[in-house]
Design an enzyme around this catalytic site. Sequence first.
Site, PDB file in Angstrom:
ATOM      1  N   LYS A  13       4.910  -0.815  -1.665  1.00 39.23           N
ATOM      2  CA  LYS A  13       4.084  -1.958  -1.260  1.00 39.23           C
ATOM      3  C   LYS A  13       2.813  -2.077  -2.110  1.00 39.23           C
ATOM      4  CE  LYS A  13       3.710  -0.635   3.009  1.00 39.23           C
ATOM      5  NZ  LYS A  13       4.402   0.659   2.933  1.00 39.23           N
ATOM      6  N   ARG A 127       7.324  12.018  -7.168  1.00 36.87           N
ATOM      7  CA  ARG A 127       5.974  11.516  -7.469  1.00 36.87           C
ATOM      8  C   ARG A 127       4.969  12.674  -7.453  1.00 36.87           C
ATOM      9  NH1 ARG A 127       3.767   6.591  -3.896  1.00 36.87           N
ATOM     10  NH2 ARG A 127       3.351   8.179  -2.332  1.00 36.87           N
ATOM     11  N   ARG A 139      -1.303  13.358  -3.905  1.00 37.30           N
ATOM     12  CA  ARG A 139      -1.731  12.689  -2.670  1.00 37.30           C
ATOM     13  C   ARG A 139      -1.328  13.536  -1.462  1.00 37.30           C
ATOM     14  NH1 ARG A 139       0.238   6.505  -3.586  1.00 37.30           N
ATOM     15  NH2 ARG A 139       0.450   6.667  -1.345  1.00 37.30           N
ATOM     16  N   ARG A 150       5.208  10.482   8.783  1.00 42.02           N
ATOM     17  CA  ARG A 150       4.774   9.095   8.597  1.00 42.02           C
ATOM     18  C   ARG A 150       5.957   8.136   8.740  1.00 42.02           C
ATOM     19  NH1 ARG A 150       2.019   7.979   3.494  1.00 42.02           N
ATOM     20  NH2 ARG A 150       1.306   6.120   4.546  1.00 42.02           N
TER      21      ARG A 150
END
Length: 192
Positions: A13, A127, A139, A150
Amino acid sequence: MRLILLGPPGAGKGTQAQKLVDRYGIVQLSTGDMLRAAVAAGTEIGKKAKAVMDAGQLVSDEIVIGIVSDRIEEPDAKSGFVLDGFPRTVAQAEALDKLLAEKKLKLDAVIEFKVDEEKLVDRIVRRAEEAKAAGQPVRKDDNPEVFRKRLEEFRALTAALTPFYAKSGLLKPVDGMAPIEEVAGAIRAALE
């Protein structure tokens, strides 16, 4: 143009929001960024948010809607915006609809990123590995266990937005697992 990007964490997104900003000259509105900006600016709603956050609590829908309301009044949002990460619940979506109606505005589309969750977990692991290899910070949410939590939260709260926006005719599904430029092309096709 006023858009919502809907999909689980890691679906792309943020990447696609930036492409929409560049293509259509609209602003990306992230509730986290807006909350921090409102607190830093010391706005009335920012002061309320700061008090709640300082107490270690989640900011209420009322405060988030207030911050969104203030933000879409700013000059750079007049030509449109893309909401990324908001709304997260049907109650927030209903409040957003009411807010936009009061401002005589409407959404143009809700782009839903359809994804394979197991492949998404692999994408997140990759990632994190790429960030480490490049000497960049990883992250916090790129940890597979945190990421799975999540995803569960997304399924529990946010997945209900799919039928909500499908009823309104605004929902435009795209394959979020496709390469970045293919996803961007699918979004353009859905909007034009």
